[in-house]
Design a protein around this motif. Structure first.
Motif, mmCIF file in Angstrom:
data_model
loop_
_atom_site.group_PDB
_atom_site.id
_atom_site.type_symbol
_atom_site.label_atom_id
_atom_site.label_comp_id
_atom_site.label_asym_id
_atom_site.label_seq_id
_atom_site.Cartn_x
_atom_site.Cartn_y
_atom_site.Cartn_z
ATOM 1 N N LEU A 52 -3.819 5.827 7.591
ATOM 2 C CA LEU A 52 -5.182 5.793 6.423
ATOM 3 C C LEU A 52 -4.357 4.753 5.695
ATOM 4 N N GLY A 53 -3.367 4.544 5.568
ATOM 5 C CA GLY A 53 -2.928 4.019 3.918
ATOM 6 C C GLY A 53 -0.927 4.811 3.562
ATOM 7 N N VAL A 54 -0.975 4.683 2.450
ATOM 8 C CA VAL A 54 0.214 5.504 1.923
ATOM 9 C C VAL A 54 -0.396 6.238 0.295
ATOM 10 N N ILE A 55 0.864 6.884 -0.142
ATOM 11 C CA ILE A 55 0.638 7.825 -0.949
ATOM 12 C C ILE A 55 1.916 8.031 -2.217
ATOM 13 N N ASP A 56 1.320 8.135 -2.613
ATOM 14 C CA ASP A 56 3.335 8.630 -4.075
ATOM 15 C C ASP A 56 3.228 10.065 -3.504
ATOM 16 N N LEU A 57 4.190 9.713 -3.044
ATOM 17 C CA LEU A 57 4.858 11.265 -3.245
ATOM 18 C C LEU A 57 6.303 11.361 -3.917
ATOM 19 N N ARG A 58 6.167 12.000 -5.180
ATOM 20 C CA ARG A 58 7.161 12.090 -6.204
ATOM 21 C C ARG A 58 8.010 10.651 -5.745
ATOM 22 N N VAL B 668 8.048 -0.817 -10.948
ATOM 23 C CA VAL B 668 9.397 -0.117 -10.450
ATOM 24 C C VAL B 668 8.613 -0.950 -8.618
ATOM 25 N N ILE B 669 9.852 -1.306 -7.627
ATOM 26 C CA ILE B 669 9.378 -2.198 -6.418
ATOM 27 C C ILE B 669 9.824 -1.156 -6.201
ATOM 28 N N LYS B 670 8.953 -0.470 -5.268
ATOM 29 C CA LYS B 670 9.250 0.398 -3.834
ATOM 30 C C LYS B 670 9.369 -0.494 -2.837
ATOM 31 N N SER B 671 9.722 0.163 -1.488
ATOM 32 C CA SER B 671 10.079 -0.179 -0.439
ATOM 33 C C SER B 671 8.909 0.205 -0.032
ATOM 34 N N LEU B 672 7.909 -0.555 0.960
ATOM 35 C CA LEU B 672 7.029 0.118 1.983
ATOM 36 C C LEU B 672 7.626 0.559 3.667
ATOM 37 N N GLU B 673 9.357 -0.575 3.748
ATOM 38 C CA GLU B 673 9.834 -0.465 4.713
ATOM 39 C C GLU B 673 10.342 1.107 5.723
ATOM 40 N N THR B 674 10.860 1.592 3.768
ATOM 41 C CA THR B 674 11.726 3.021 4.155
ATOM 42 C C THR B 674 11.279 4.004 5.409
ATOM 43 N N ASN B 675 9.505 4.334 4.974
ATOM 44 C CA ASN B 675 9.238 4.794 5.513
ATOM 45 C C ASN B 675 7.543 4.554 6.460
ATOM 46 N N PHE B 676 7.790 3.340 5.813
ATOM 47 C CA PHE B 676 6.484 2.184 7.270
ATOM 48 C C PHE B 676 7.403 1.427 8.167
ATOM 49 N N ARG B 677 6.899 0.331 7.666
ATOM 50 C CA ARG B 677 7.677 -0.769 8.055
ATOM 51 C C ARG B 677 6.869 -1.972 7.146
ATOM 52 N N THR B 680 3.573 -8.624 6.001
ATOM 53 C CA THR B 680 3.740 -10.077 5.273
ATOM 54 C C THR B 680 2.708 -10.120 4.689
ATOM 55 N N GLY B 681 3.120 -10.698 3.340
ATOM 56 C CA GLY B 681 1.764 -10.433 2.378
ATOM 57 C C GLY B 681 1.970 -9.845 1.345
ATOM 58 N N PHE B 682 2.930 -8.565 1.761
ATOM 59 C CA PHE B 682 3.461 -7.447 0.155
ATOM 60 C C PHE B 682 5.005 -7.860 0.683
ATOM 61 N N ALA B 683 5.357 -7.654 -0.863
ATOM 62 C CA ALA B 683 6.667 -7.368 -1.244
ATOM 63 C C ALA B 683 7.344 -6.084 -1.636
ATOM 64 N N GLY B 684 6.084 -5.032 -1.281
ATOM 65 C CA GLY B 684 6.581 -3.692 -2.034
ATOM 66 C C GLY B 684 5.314 -2.887 -2.421
ATOM 67 N N ALA B 685 5.947 -1.637 -2.679
ATOM 68 C CA ALA B 685 4.738 -0.990 -3.554
ATOM 69 C C ALA B 685 4.614 -0.897 -4.552
ATOM 70 N N THR B 686 4.573 -0.080 -5.743
ATOM 71 C CA THR B 686 4.296 0.862 -6.918
ATOM 72 C C THR B 686 3.446 1.976 -6.998
ATOM 73 N N MET B 687 4.104 3.032 -8.120
ATOM 74 C CA MET B 687 2.997 3.818 -8.540
ATOM 75 C C MET B 687 2.179 3.413 -9.491
ATOM 76 N N LEU B 688 1.220 3.445 -9.817
ATOM 77 C CA LEU B 688 0.721 3.602 -11.077
ATOM 78 C C LEU B 688 0.107 4.898 -11.988
ATOM 79 N N GLY B 689 -0.404 4.485 -13.076
ATOM 80 C CA GLY B 689 -0.291 5.110 -14.517
ATOM 81 C C GLY B 689 -1.044 6.309 -13.670
ATOM 82 N N ASP B 690 -2.291 6.261 -12.912
ATOM 83 C CA ASP B 690 -2.848 7.932 -12.398
ATOM 84 C C ASP B 690 -2.036 8.013 -10.810
ATOM 85 N N GLY B 691 -0.833 7.456 -10.917
ATOM 86 C CA GLY B 691 -0.547 8.308 -9.573
ATOM 87 C C GLY B 691 -0.953 7.710 -8.339
#
Lengths: 160, 720
Positions: A52-58, B668-677, B680-691
């Protein structure tokens, strides 16, 4: 077929059970990190349909799997009882955290290893590779899922 | 009492390598004609501490070689020999040899015996050749030398009485009193008595503390400097020298006998000496923890060769001790991660507090504002821990340029600016090799031979320019030369020959210049050992891209060429522009963004009924509709309603069509690979202020995804 992960704890294992499309499913409780309510996810383009997507878990990016879709069950509306079971599976290679969306969590059952049964051969079915076995508890049949396979199925290439 | 010295090996190798770097840069300054005694002292100190260290650790080959080198350097230092280019050359090669010896020793491999022998012989040859008249005075040797004494006044065999009370820290500093005694025995007949009265009862004994003192009688006509050299790794204060026999009358022994340092508290001005002066023995008897002054410095580089001479002793002290500690990068990374989490939690708190009302809410918000400021400072300080000046990379180039210039017969001048620009250690470690490639290329292909240069009206010296500076959120490093520039015709011919460019195709200068980044592309007529094998520029480009940076090349025929590298300040945090498409928010790295425009209808052309391009300043750029590429529901589908963000990667520019620009922020760059994979097209993910999680676009990936997307949809379009 039992995976090694489940064998090791199978003499007497505790199973978290949950409902999914009217059936009762179970997961080894040692793989369960936490249970949380449904929160909106960030969709990932070109991900497999059951992700479905990803979430921020801590601070960790955790993919959320729609277990109904993963097991090829009919989709359902998310309601107030919809929860996410967060699994954490460690192998020698890596350590993965994924969230599974299920209809509702029911109970924790003690299951004796003698009560475990292999899944009979049902031919090739999307779900069968995720199922580690069947068990009977409190007059109900529990479908036991393989946490390791669920957690790692997100890394398989997407089918177009 | 033995000590496991192996635990100090790594420190020794690390320090020696750093020391060799400083020796090299000092040598290069010498070769540039700057003769100054402090430079020679620096070089000498390096050789000396490596000799001392390797002797202590039993690396005999290294010690033997550095000993010879030291003898030569000593002559330089004493002004007995003049510095000339040939000598500097030998010393530079010695520097290399020591480096490889140390590397081999560290890797526990066998040493290059032939090379060592050859260079040792060369040094000996220089030593045997007559030394010239002293050309400079070096204030390193003490004014009072025992040699100045009048032998007529001697009574009995000459010698020295040595009191050696090293203090408890001696062993921890890696010195071995036995080694010192052995070395003394090499100078003359030694008679030593151990004073063990301060050794505590066994129950209180700390095996790592040295509580022994020695009284030594060294007989023989020995220079004081020779004895001082043996004790060099020890604090000068714990050694008391007293001549007897012929030497006795010559020197006022108290000159050499400062009061033991560990007795006096630290004071800016030395206190008038109490009467009578305490003997070293009493010093040791005093509690060890009495004063912070008891702490001895690591001998390392800070122990100058001639500790007795005050002026030359203080300078290196200040130089060697920066008050720094070594910390593993993992620890810093952990710290970075924690701070990143704090920053995210902080913005969640801000959002929670925003809708609250009332006086308390106001106070809460102002407290949160303060917290945010501190948090930002904390984040910056932690980031700065990872930052190092680029000079640590630039410093190896003077040598490279000198050597290459000699080999290729070109006259070169290196101009460095902005060497204090700081960037992340990880980036720094990976930027070195690409820069070496670029400089080699400049020297080999760019700079012409002196004859050609003079004929072309330039000075015979080719200039290589290294320039680093901050620009926006990134660091720019430029490598330029004033050589011939890129040869457009030859590059084009080569590209056509290799089928990279169709025979009739006409290319812009920029595209031609970028051809040299193609794998296996080299136009050097002769493959030299410097360059021309066609590995290089493509590797340079790949390495830089992997770091999240970009390479551009500029060239003016006859005037020179310049390669500009843009690098992110750090790999953990990215300056991002938040952009909305439908309900999704994406982060676009600001380094990739050229501009964002509102499209006018006349700029857009639709090709083959589907693909769209925009005409922007004489260039046609493809339009990438992000909502189509990512299969999401947009707010606008008409190009005139949304925005077009022009992004650039690998010299290709495209326009990304999106709905709205949002804020710019560091993410802050978070890896997508750690728990996913990886996707192509994405360097990673980050958390926004609203969580929420926002995906970070990887512009090169988006472009390649766009290209494959287009081709994949072609047949379907034709069928429709």
């Amino acid at each position: 077929m039992l995976s090694t992960h489940d064998k090791a704890i199978s003499a007497h294992q505790q199973v978290l059970t949950f409902r999914l499309a009217g059936e009762e499913y179970g997961l080894g409780i040692l793989a369960v990190q936490e249970i949380r309510g449904w929160t909106p996810v960030t969709a990932i383009p070109h991900a497999p349909p059951w992700v479905l997507g990803v979430i921020d878990l801590r601070g960790v990016v955790v993919p959320i799997i729609d277990l109904r879709r993963r097991l090829a069950l009919p989709p359902a509306e998310f309601g107030p009882s919809t929860v996410v079971i967060v699994l954490r599976v460690s192998t020698s290679l890596d350590d993965r955290t994924v969230g599974l969306v299920v209809d509702a969590v029911s109970d924790v059952h003690d299951i004796e290893s003698s009560a475990l049964r292999q899944l009979p051969d049902l031919g090739s079915h999307a779900a069968s590779e995720m199922i580690s076995g069947l068990a009977h508890a409190d007059g109900k049949t529990l479908i036991l899922l393989d946490a390791g396979r669920l957690a790692h199925s997100t890394s398989a290439p997407a089918a177009h | 009492m033995t000590l496991d010295l192996a635990q100090f090996h790594d420190t020794f190798f690390a320090e020696s390598n750093e020391a060799l770097d400083s020796m090299e840069s000092a040598l290069l300054k010498l070769s540039a004609g700057e003769v100054d005694s402090e430079l020679i002292n620096t070089i000498f100190r390096v050789a000396h501490s490596i000799k001392g260290g390797s002797a202590t650790f039993g690396f005999t080959e290294v010690a033997a070689f550095t000993h010879k080198l030291e003898t030569l350097l000593d002559e330089l230092r004493a002004g007995k020999r003049r510095v000339d280019p040939a000598l500097v050359d030998t010393l530079l090669r010695s520097c290399d040899l020591m480096r490889s010896m140390l590397a081999a020793t560290q890797a526990k491999q066998s040493l290059d015996a032939a090379g060592t022998a050859a260079l040792s012989a060369e040094i000996e040859l220089i030593l045997e050749s007559p030394a010239e008249a002293p050309t400079m005075r070096v204030p390193a040797l003490p004014a009072s030398v025992p040699a100045a004494s009048d032998p007529a006044t001697s009574s009995g065999p000459p010698g020295w009485r040595i009191h050696f009370a090293p203090g408890p820290k001696l062993l921890r500093n890696g010195s071995d009193p036995l080694r010192i005694l052995r070395e003394l025995a090499r100078l003359g007949a030694v008679e030593s008595r151990v004073d063990a009265k301060w050794v505590p009862p066994l129950a209180e004994l700390d095996p790592e503390e040295c509580r022994l003192a020695w009284s030594i009688e060294l007989t023989g006509d020995i220079k004081e400097a020779a004895i001082r050299a043996v004790f060099e790794w020890v604090e000068a204060d714990c050694v008391k020298l007293e001549p007897f026999g012929s030497a006795a009358t010559a020197i006022d022994a108290t000159v050499m006998m400062p009061a033991p340092k560990f007795l006096e508290p630290v004071r800016p001005e030395p206190e008038p000496a109490p009467e009578p002066k305490p003997a070293p023995e009493t010093a040791i008897a005093s509690p060890v923890s009495a004063s912070p002054a008891a702490t001895m410095l690591m001998p390392a580089l800070s122990a100058p060769a001639a500790a007795a001479a005050a002026p030359s002793a203080t300078a290196p002290m200040a130089q060697g001790d920066h008050g720094s500690i070594r910390v593993s990068t993992e620890k810093i990374d952990e710290l970075m991660n924690s701070v990143g989490e704090l920053v995210i939690t902080q913005s969640v708190l801000n959002q929670l507090a925003a809708p609250l009302e009332g006086r308390e809410a106001h106070e809460l918000r102002s407290a949160l504002g303060q917290l945010e400021r501190h948090m930002r400072e904390l984040q910056e300080s932690v980031m700065r821990v990872r930052m190092l000046p680029i000079s640590s990379v630039f410093n190896r180039f003077p040598r490279l340029i000198r050597d290459l210039g000699q080999r290729l017969g070109k006259k070169l001048e290196l101009r460095i600016s902005g060497e204090h620009t700081e960037l992340d250690k990880t980036v720094l470690e990976k930027i070195g090799d690409p820069l070496v490639h670029l400089i080699r290329n400049s020297i080999d292909h760019g700079i012409e031979t002196p004859e050609v240069r003079l004929a072309g009206g330039k000075s015979a010296h080719g200039v290589i320019q290294l320039h680093a500076y901050h620009k926006g959120g990134s660091v720019v490093v430029e490598v330029g030369d004033d050589g011939g520039g890129l040869n457009r015709e030859r590059i084009l011919a080569k590209a056509r020959e290799r089928g990279l460019v169709a025979p009739e195709e006409e290319l812009s200068d920029e595209r031609v210049n970028n051809l040299i980044f193609q794998p296996g592309f080299s136009t050097a007529e002769v493959v030299s050992d410097v360059s021309g094998r066609g590995v290089g520029m493509d590797v340079v480009k790949r390495n830089i891209n992997e770091l999240g940076g970009y390479v551009q090349i500029y060239s003016t025929p006859g005037k020179g060429s310049m390669v500009r590298i843009r690098l992110p300040l750090t790999l953990a945090i990215l300056d991002g522009q938040l952009a909305r498409v439908g309900t999704e928010v994406y982060v676009v790295p600001i380094v990739s963004i050229v501009e964002t425009i509102q499209v006018r209808a006349e700029q857009v052309s639709t090709i083959a009924n589907r693909a769209q391009v925009i005409r922007l300043r004489d260039d046609y750029l493809p339009i990438v509709r992000l909502h189509e590429l990512f299969d999401i529901e947009p707010e606008h589908t008409d190009l005139l309603d949304g925005l077009l963000m022009i992004v650039e990667a690998d010299g290709t520019r495209v326009g990304l069509f999106l709905d709205e620009l949002m804020s710019q922020q560091q993410v802050v760059i978070k890896s997508l690979e750690t728990n996913f994979r990886p996707i192509t097209g994405f360097a990673g993910a980050t958390m926004l202020g609203d969580g929420r999680v926002a995906l970070i676009l990887d512009v090169p990936g988006v472009i390649s995804r766009f290209r494959s997307h287009e081709t994949r949809h072609d047949p379907a379009r034709e069928a429709a």
